[in-house]
Design an enzyme around this catalytic site. Structure first.
Site, PDB file in Angstrom:
ATOM      1  N   ALA A   8      42.104  12.100 -40.943  1.00  9.42           N
ATOM      2  CA  ALA A   8      41.212  13.134 -41.475  1.00  9.42           C
ATOM      3  C   ALA A   8      41.896  14.145 -42.378  1.00  9.42           C
ATOM      4  O   ALA A   8      41.245  14.730 -43.251  1.00  9.42           O
ATOM      5  CB  ALA A   8      40.530  13.863 -40.317  1.00  9.42           C
ATOM      6  N   GLY A  10      44.505  13.462 -44.390  1.00 12.52           N
ATOM      7  CA  GLY A  10      45.097  12.842 -45.566  1.00 12.52           C
ATOM      8  C   GLY A  10      44.285  13.160 -46.811  1.00 12.52           C
ATOM      9  O   GLY A  10      43.163  13.675 -46.737  1.00 12.52           O
ATOM     10  N   ARG A  11      44.859  12.845 -47.968  1.00 14.39           N
ATOM     11  CA  ARG A  11      44.181  13.147 -49.235  1.00 14.39           C
ATOM     12  C   ARG A  11      42.794  12.509 -49.287  1.00 14.39           C
ATOM     13  O   ARG A  11      41.799  13.153 -49.597  1.00 14.39           O
ATOM     14  CB  ARG A  11      45.047  12.666 -50.401  1.00 14.39           C
ATOM     15  N   MET A  12      42.717  11.217 -48.965  1.00 12.44           N
ATOM     16  CA  MET A  12      41.417  10.544 -49.000  1.00 12.44           C
ATOM     17  C   MET A  12      40.576  10.896 -47.789  1.00 12.44           C
ATOM     18  O   MET A  12      39.343  10.945 -47.876  1.00 12.44           O
ATOM     19  CB  MET A  12      41.605   9.033 -49.100  1.00 12.44           C
ATOM     20  N   HIS A 151      50.202   7.112 -61.795  1.00 15.91           N
ATOM     21  CA  HIS A 151      49.710   7.848 -60.628  1.00 15.91           C
ATOM     22  C   HIS A 151      50.567   9.081 -60.356  1.00 15.91           C
ATOM     23  O   HIS A 151      51.667   9.220 -60.892  1.00 15.91           O
ATOM     24  CB  HIS A 151      49.712   6.958 -59.374  1.00 15.91           C
ATOM     25  N   HIS A 152      50.054   9.934 -59.490  1.00 14.61           N
ATOM     26  CA  HIS A 152      50.733  11.160 -59.069  1.00 14.61           C
ATOM     27  C   HIS A 152      52.096  10.860 -58.430  1.00 14.61           C
ATOM     28  O   HIS A 152      52.357   9.748 -57.971  1.00 14.61           O
ATOM     29  CB  HIS A 152      49.857  11.918 -58.061  1.00 14.61           C
ATOM     30  N   LYS A 155      52.571   9.070 -54.742  1.00 16.72           N
ATOM     31  CA  LYS A 155      52.177   7.691 -54.405  1.00 16.72           C
ATOM     32  C   LYS A 155      53.400   6.890 -53.983  1.00 16.72           C
ATOM     33  O   LYS A 155      54.448   6.923 -54.640  1.00 16.72           O
ATOM     34  CB  LYS A 155      51.481   7.020 -55.589  1.00 16.72           C
ATOM     35  N   GLY A 161      47.934  -0.906 -55.869  1.00 14.98           N
ATOM     36  CA  GLY A 161      47.067  -1.999 -55.433  1.00 14.98           C
ATOM     37  C   GLY A 161      46.058  -2.382 -56.494  1.00 14.98           C
ATOM     38  O   GLY A 161      45.713  -3.561 -56.657  1.00 14.98           O
TER      39      GLY A 161
END
Length: 262
Positions: A8, A10-12, A151-152, A155, A161
């Site tokens: 919960a 985490g970024r996503m 990407h940032h 990563k 992916g």
């Protein structure tokens, strides 16, 4: 739909919780690392989801759920998918960096429950996958294929992916195995480019959410297909769309393209 979101904080995880609040979904629960319960509780309260159950134990939440959405780490993802399979709950996964063994294990769980795995849940990216396959099938090996992703700085896996999924789409278009033609970065005296190679370049920096481009380079002309993400909302919205779809599907191992083509 009663939904569980893993990781919960985490970024996503945060984005998925926020999207669930916007969509007025019922959250059956969220998982969090031990010692972080107060932090996630504050987040849920701020979003008007104070009644959501918080647990460090996914198994305790599963009896109340229709689907689990997981964007965590390869090790945790596989354990969570196995628990979801035992409970008969659909599993939606956006975790990348899975080893070949872990990917196969996840696929096999599709015999028990609906599993949707995608390197990218963006609708635009999944359209890009189809276009890359179509173009690769049309153009011959005189057209070189190079895939670049940015990407940032946080990563962890490279190539992304999504970049690998684009490589597989190109390889499928040419009816070859990606493993036989992939070239991941070049350094030193590499010699001339091999015929039919599918090249990958991974860039990292700043807070870039995600940019992917596929270059088809021929003699005298180039074609470039590009996708740029400006908000992570697109991934959260796509994952929730997949969860709504998966919870009423028979067991199987599905992709986001299956969800969009339904």
């Amino acid at each position: 739909m009663n939904l569980i979101i893993t990781g919960a904080l985490g970024r996503m995880g945060r984005m998925l919780i926020a999207q669930a609040a916007v969509d007025s979904l019922t959250l059956a629960g969220v998982t969090v690392r031990p010692g972080k319960e107060h932090d996630v509780g504050a987040l849920l309260h701020a979003l008007g989801l104070a009644d959501c159950r918080i647990s460090t134990d996914l198994e305790a939440l599963l009896p109340h759920a229709d689907a689990v959405i997981d964007f965590t780490t390869p090790h945790y993802t596989l354990a969570a998918a196995q628990e979801a399979a035992r409970a008969g709950v659909a599993f939606i996964c956006g975790t990348t960096g899975l080893s070949d063994t872990q990917q196969v294990a996840l696929e096999r769980l599709g015999a028990l429950i609906p599993v949707v795995w995608a390197a990218n849940f963006s609708i635009g990216v999944n359209m890009l996958l189809g276009l890359v396959q179509q173009v690769a099938a049309t153009l011959d090996e005189n057209w070189d294929i190079e895939i670049t992703e940015l990407h940032h700085r946080m990563k962890r896996d490279a190539p992304s992916g999504t970049a690998l999924a684009l490589g597989h789409a190109a390889a499928e278009g040419r009816r070859v195995a990606l493993a036989e033609y992939a070239v991941r970065g070049r350094d030193g005296l590499t010699g001339e480019r091999g015929r039919g190679e599918i090249g990958f370049t991974a860039l990292r920096g700043g807070d870039v959410i995600g940019e992917h481009s596929v270059l088809f380079a021929g003699d005298g002309e180039r074609l470039e297909l590009v996708h740029k993400a400006s908000s992570r909302d697109i991934y959260a919205a796509g994952a929730i769309k997949a969860a709504r779809w998966a919870m009423i599907q028979p067991p199987g191992y599905y992709s986001m393209r299956d969800v969009l083509n339904a």
